[in-house]
Scaffold this active site. Structure first.
Site, PDB file in Angstrom:
ATOM      1  N   LYS A   1       0.853  -1.200   0.000  1.00 18.92           N
ATOM      2  CA  LYS A   1       0.000   0.000   0.000  1.00 18.92           C
ATOM      3  C   LYS A   1       0.879   1.237   0.000  1.00 18.92           C
ATOM      4  O   LYS A   1       1.479   1.593   1.013  1.00 18.92           O
ATOM      5  CB  LYS A   1      -0.930   0.041   1.210  1.00 18.92           C
ATOM      6  CG  LYS A   1      -1.969   1.167   1.041  1.00 18.92           C
ATOM      7  CD  LYS A   1      -2.221   1.952   2.289  1.00 18.92           C
ATOM      8  CE  LYS A   1      -1.646   3.321   2.425  1.00 18.92           C
ATOM      9  NZ  LYS A   1      -1.907   4.367   1.487  1.00 18.92           N
TER      10      LYS A   1
ATOM     11  N   GLY B   1       6.962   5.897   8.009  1.00 21.13           N
ATOM     12  CA  GLY B   1       6.036   7.019   8.062  1.00 21.13           C
ATOM     13  C   GLY B   1       6.179   7.748   9.382  1.00 21.13           C
ATOM     14  O   GLY B   1       7.246   7.725  10.000  1.00 21.13           O
ATOM     15  N   SER B   2       5.094   8.347   9.825  1.00 19.03           N
ATOM     16  CA  SER B   2       5.172   9.186  11.021  1.00 19.03           C
ATOM     17  C   SER B   2       5.169   8.324  12.293  1.00 19.03           C
ATOM     18  O   SER B   2       4.679   7.196  12.297  1.00 19.03           O
ATOM     19  CB  SER B   2       3.993  10.144  11.045  1.00 19.03           C
ATOM     20  OG  SER B   2       2.788   9.406  10.994  1.00 19.03           O
TER      21      SER B   2
ATOM     22  N   VAL C   1       1.509   7.263  13.485  1.00 18.12           N
ATOM     23  CA  VAL C   1       0.931   6.119  12.773  1.00 18.12           C
ATOM     24  C   VAL C   1       1.714   4.846  13.112  1.00 18.12           C
ATOM     25  O   VAL C   1       1.135   3.775  13.290  1.00 18.12           O
ATOM     26  CB  VAL C   1       0.889   6.375  11.249  1.00 18.12           C
ATOM     27  CG1 VAL C   1       0.456   5.124  10.503  1.00 18.12           C
ATOM     28  CG2 VAL C   1      -0.049   7.527  10.931  1.00 18.12           C
ATOM     29  N   GLY C   2       3.025   4.972  13.251  1.00 17.08           N
ATOM     30  CA  GLY C   2       3.849   3.806  13.601  1.00 17.08           C
ATOM     31  C   GLY C   2       3.430   3.175  14.921  1.00 17.08           C
ATOM     32  O   GLY C   2       3.369   1.947  15.052  1.00 17.08           O
TER      33      GLY C   2
ATOM     34  N   GLU D   1      10.146   2.541  10.563  1.00 20.85           N
ATOM     35  CA  GLU D   1      11.095   3.635  10.326  1.00 20.85           C
ATOM     36  C   GLU D   1      10.295   4.920  10.411  1.00 20.85           C
ATOM     37  O   GLU D   1       9.461   5.185   9.542  1.00 20.85           O
ATOM     38  CB  GLU D   1      11.741   3.507   8.939  1.00 20.85           C
ATOM     39  CG  GLU D   1      12.685   2.338   8.786  1.00 20.85           C
ATOM     40  CD  GLU D   1      13.918   2.436   9.657  1.00 20.85           C
ATOM     41  OE1 GLU D   1      14.247   3.538  10.141  1.00 20.85           O
ATOM     42  OE2 GLU D   1      14.561   1.388   9.862  1.00 20.85           O
TER      43      GLU D   1
ATOM     44  N   CYS E   1      12.944  12.367   6.200  1.00 25.80           N
ATOM     45  CA  CYS E   1      13.070  11.903   7.587  1.00 25.80           C
ATOM     46  C   CYS E   1      14.448  12.273   8.123  1.00 25.80           C
ATOM     47  O   CYS E   1      14.624  12.435   9.323  1.00 25.80           O
ATOM     48  CB  CYS E   1      12.859  10.409   7.655  1.00 25.80           C
ATOM     49  SG  CYS E   1      13.839   9.517   6.461  1.00 25.80           S
TER      50      CYS E   1
ATOM     51  N   GLU F   1       9.055  17.352  14.948  1.00 25.93           N
ATOM     52  CA  GLU F   1       9.307  17.222  13.513  1.00 25.93           C
ATOM     53  C   GLU F   1       8.339  18.121  12.749  1.00 25.93           C
ATOM     54  O   GLU F   1       7.136  18.075  12.982  1.00 25.93           O
ATOM     55  CB  GLU F   1       9.108  15.764  13.082  1.00 25.93           C
ATOM     56  CG  GLU F   1       9.438  15.548  11.624  1.00 25.93           C
ATOM     57  CD  GLU F   1       9.277  14.096  11.184  1.00 25.93           C
ATOM     58  OE1 GLU F   1       8.203  13.517  11.434  1.00 25.93           O
ATOM     59  OE2 GLU F   1      10.224  13.557  10.592  1.00 25.93           O
TER      60      GLU F   1
HETATM   61  P1  NAP Z   1       2.204   8.896   7.447  1.00 26.55           P
HETATM   62  O1  NAP Z   1       1.064   9.824   7.445  1.00 26.55           O
HETATM   63  O2  NAP Z   1       2.524   8.158   8.679  1.00 26.55           O
HETATM   64  O3  NAP Z   1       1.898   7.867   6.250  1.00 26.55           O
HETATM   65  C1  NAP Z   1       2.766   6.837   5.878  1.00 26.55           C
HETATM   66  C2  NAP Z   1       1.977   5.718   5.232  1.00 26.55           C
HETATM   67  O4  NAP Z   1       1.090   5.152   6.193  1.00 26.55           O
HETATM   68  C3  NAP Z   1       1.096   6.171   4.071  1.00 26.55           C
HETATM   69  O5  NAP Z   1       1.036   5.141   3.120  1.00 26.55           O
HETATM   70  C4  NAP Z   1      -0.256   6.347   4.748  1.00 26.55           C
HETATM   71  O6  NAP Z   1      -1.332   6.258   3.869  1.00 26.55           O
HETATM   72  C5  NAP Z   1      -0.223   5.193   5.717  1.00 26.55           C
HETATM   73  N1  NAP Z   1      -1.128   5.347   6.857  1.00 26.55           N
HETATM   74  C6  NAP Z   1      -1.649   6.484   7.383  1.00 26.55           C
HETATM   75  N2  NAP Z   1      -2.429   6.203   8.439  1.00 26.55           N
HETATM   76  C7  NAP Z   1      -2.422   4.865   8.586  1.00 26.55           C
HETATM   77  C8  NAP Z   1      -3.043   3.964   9.500  1.00 26.55           C
HETATM   78  N3  NAP Z   1      -3.839   4.392  10.473  1.00 26.55           N
HETATM   79  N4  NAP Z   1      -2.779   2.648   9.351  1.00 26.55           N
HETATM   80  C9  NAP Z   1      -1.978   2.189   8.390  1.00 26.55           C
HETATM   81  N5  NAP Z   1      -1.371   2.992   7.488  1.00 26.55           N
HETATM   82  C10 NAP Z   1      -1.577   4.306   7.590  1.00 26.55           C
HETATM   83  O7  NAP Z   1       3.528   9.605   6.996  1.00 26.55           O
HETATM   84  P2  NAP Z   1       3.757  10.564   5.750  1.00 26.55           P
HETATM   85  O8  NAP Z   1       3.157  11.875   6.056  1.00 26.55           O
HETATM   86  O9  NAP Z   1       3.360   9.872   4.486  1.00 26.55           O
HETATM   87  O10 NAP Z   1       5.351  10.648   5.737  1.00 26.55           O
HETATM   88  C11 NAP Z   1       6.037  11.529   6.539  1.00 26.55           C
HETATM   89  C12 NAP Z   1       6.568  10.849   7.774  1.00 26.55           C
HETATM   90  O11 NAP Z   1       7.349   9.722   7.430  1.00 26.55           O
HETATM   91  C13 NAP Z   1       7.500  11.729   8.579  1.00 26.55           C
HETATM   92  O12 NAP Z   1       7.226  11.595   9.954  1.00 26.55           O
HETATM   93  C14 NAP Z   1       8.868  11.184   8.258  1.00 26.55           C
HETATM   94  O13 NAP Z   1       9.850  11.450   9.219  1.00 26.55           O
HETATM   95  C15 NAP Z   1       8.593   9.754   8.113  1.00 26.55           C
HETATM   96  N6  NAP Z   1       9.629   9.104   7.315  1.00 26.55           N
HETATM   97  C16 NAP Z   1      10.537   8.308   7.956  1.00 26.55           C
HETATM   98  C17 NAP Z   1      11.542   7.691   7.246  1.00 26.55           C
HETATM   99  C18 NAP Z   1      12.536   6.799   7.936  1.00 26.55           C
HETATM  100  O14 NAP Z   1      13.122   5.981   7.270  1.00 26.55           O
HETATM  101  N7  NAP Z   1      12.737   6.912   9.237  1.00 26.55           N
HETATM  102  C19 NAP Z   1      11.639   7.898   5.869  1.00 26.55           C
HETATM  103  C20 NAP Z   1      10.710   8.733   5.245  1.00 26.55           C
HETATM  104  C21 NAP Z   1       9.699   9.318   5.986  1.00 26.55           C
HETATM  105  P3  NAP Z   1      -1.967   7.598   3.177  1.00 26.55           P
HETATM  106  O15 NAP Z   1      -0.915   8.163   2.330  1.00 26.55           O
HETATM  107  O16 NAP Z   1      -3.100   7.049   2.405  1.00 26.55           O
HETATM  108  O17 NAP Z   1      -2.374   8.503   4.295  1.00 26.55           O
END
Ligand code: NAP
Ligand code: MG
Length: 495
Positions: free
Chosen positions: A175, A228-229, A232-233, A250, A284, A385
């Site tokens: 996904k 992701g965030s 959500v993690g 991550e 990130c 962040e």
């Molecule tokens: P996000 O809102 O957490 O979304 C990440 C993924 O999770 C998307 O595919 C999202 O789908 C999905 N998602 C959202 N809510 C969910 C739920 N309740 N259950 C399951 N999946 C769910 O993060 P983002 O805004 O896309 O990305 C930014 C974040 O990612 C930042 O915090 C950044 O630091 C982090 N990040 C970390 C790394 C690392 O390697 N440490 C790398 C890159 C980014 P939708 O798109 O459909 O909402």
């Protein structure tokens, strides 16, 4: 008309069962629709998991070197399509072409690494404590891997997960982020073209709360790899624990660069510009805090502001553009709200701090590269962040105090120190609490063959990249072969 995209489930391109769709638009020009995508639900995930489960037995029995050959071919196809993939990515999520090319290249590197791993995938053979007995531990596939990814590295991050997962013999339900479904679809097309069999890779588009959660909670999904965030993690890890899945997370970061008075100032300046404003600060590993030694603070800040004001905002496909838009309206609003918080808490706006008024940028989610000075370590803009083009500058008296400030967050992903003092550099490497430390290089710049990930609330202890990720996507099978012809009881007959 906008291009219509579909899910890929059990070897077929299909719409969401509900027939619903969503649009994805170019963040540099919201009049431009990249495509329409299936707005899937639980019932679509059900089909995808079933397909991945059915395909698992034949895929796991394919010799790993053969699976590696397919991934090498994936790399070849990505090389041939690199420019087209990079352009598609810039249109879809906004970062400049040089960076989207780099994103695709990271996928290529990951594919070739996986290709070679097919002929390694080492286990261990160790002596037995008993005579005429042979011990080994080998890697075996786990099953169905649920892959949930963000939009900021729409090609690289999915490849970090999907290629090693496949090489290890797992099947996939993927996904992607709702902001980057087109790039994800291209990746699936490439996997199919390279020869990944039916059912082994399935992609289901749609919202995180619906499609993502349906994957995470599904009892037939064996492991989850999520980037992701942090919020959500945490939710994912709670839900996945109900079925005791293996989970790799991550998550967020609040990375800092320290600059000491003995550093090469021009180099440190190039580093922070790239670290803070590359990908519009939406990495990130982005540099979101700059910790300056008091001896060079004022001069460095002046040089920095001068350069930041010259950064050119615009459509990432246009030559000469340094910084693209935020990925969507929500991200632009978050940036604006943190600028207000910074001002309220008493930081000084040194550059940017607003949505640009340039009429050419009116149809995109742009935000001016922003620098705050006079930031205190306990300000919210120093701790939380932001994920936008905002840099918080903090003054320090010494390296040790700088390291303390650097460590003073809930996150621990990347870090950087600019210094020519080798003793100080080694102390920093030892004392910084982060998964990644750069010396005389910015906080961004991971290479595909090295472990990647963070400590504290940046993750849950796993690593992606290089050899480390193969641990996550395989299970240890321990084997004892007794060729003594008698019953030998460990811990008993030999003592
Ligand atoms: P996000 O809102 O957490 O979304 C990440 C993924 O999770 C998307 O595919 C999202 O789908 C999905 N998602 C959202 N809510 C969910 C739920 N309740 N259950 C399951 N999946 C769910 O993060 P983002 O805004 O896309 O990305 C930014 C974040 O990612 C930042 O915090 C950044 O630091 C982090 N990040 C970390 C790394 C690392 O390697 N440490 C790398 C890159 C980014 P939708 O798109 O459909 O909402
Ligand atoms: Mg978009």
């Amino acid at each position: 008309m906008a291009k219509k995209f579909q899910n890929f489930i059990n070897g077929k391109w299909v719409d969401a069962k509900s027939g619903k769709t969503f649009e994805n638009r170019n963040p540099a020009n919201w009049d431009e629709i990249v495509g329409t995508f299936p707005k899937s639900g639980k019932e679509d995930v059900e089909e995808a998991v079933k397909a991945a489960r059915n395909a698992f037995d034949s895929w796991r029995l394919m010799p790993a070197p053969k699976r590696g050959d397919i991934l090498r071919k994936v790399g070849d196809i990505m090389v041939a399509r690199k420019e087209e993939l990079a352009r598609q990515m810039t249109r879809e999520m906004g970062k400049v072409l040089a960076e989207t090319r780099g994103d695709v290249q990271e996928g290529i590197d990951t594919a070739y690494y996986a290709g070679t791993e097919g002929r390694r995938l080492f286990g261990h053979t160790v002596p037995s404590e008993l005579p005429n007995k042979y011990n080994m531990a080998m890697r075996v596939p786990i099953g169905v891997a649920g892959i949930v990814t963000p939009w900021n590295f729409p090609m690289a991050i999915p490849t970090w997960k999907i290629f090693p997962a496949l090489l290890c013999g797992n099947t996939i339900v993927f996904k992607p982020a709702s902001d980057t479904p087109a790039t994800a679809t291209s990746l699936v097309e490439i996997l199919l073209e390279a020869g990944v069999p039916e059912g082994v890779v399935n992609i289901v588009h749609g919202g995180g709360g619906e499609v993502g959660m349906a994957i995470v909670s599904h009892p037939e999904v064996d492991l989850i790899s999520f980037t992701g965030s942090t919020g959500v993690g945490i939710k994912i890890s709670e839900v996945a624990s109900q079925t005791l899945k293996r989970v790799s997370l991550e998550l967020g970061g609040k990375n800092a660069q320290i600059v000491m008075p003995d550093a090469d100032m021009d180099l440190a300046l190039e580093g922070v510009l790239w670290g803070a404003f590359g990908t519009t600060g939406q990495r990130c590993t982005a540099t979101s805090r700059l910790i300056l030694h008091e001896k060079i603070h004022d001069d460095f800040l002046k040089m920095l502001v001068d350069r930041v004001e010259k950064l050119k905002l615009g459509d990432g496909l246009q030559p000469g553009v340094d910084v693209g838009p935020c990925v969507n309206e929500g991200q632009q609003k978050t940036t604006q709200s943190y600028v207000e918080i910074g001002l309220q808490q008493g930081a000084t706006l040194a550059a940017g701090g607003e949505i640009p008024s340039d009429p050419n940028l009116k149809k995109g989610w742009f935000y001016k590269p922003t620098v705050f000075s006079g930031v205190k370590p306990d300000h919210r803009i120093a701790k939380e962040e932001i994920f936008g083009p905002v840099l918080s500058v903090i003054k320090t008296k010494s390296l040790d105090e700088g390291i303390q400030i650097l460590n003073d967050t809930i996150y621990g992903l990347s870090s950087s120190v600019y210094t020519k003092d080798v003793n100080g550099a080694f102390r920093a490497i030892r004392d910084i609490k982060a998964g990644i430390t750069y010396i005389n290089a910015p906080t961004i710049g991971a290479e595909a063959h090295m472990p990647f990930g963070g400590v504290k609330q940046t993750g849950n202890g796993h690593r992606e990249g290089g050899w480390a990720v193969y641990d996550f996507f395989s299970e240890w099978k321990t084997v004892y072969i007794d060729y003594s012809g008698g019953l030998q009881r460990a811990q008993i007959d030999n003592y």
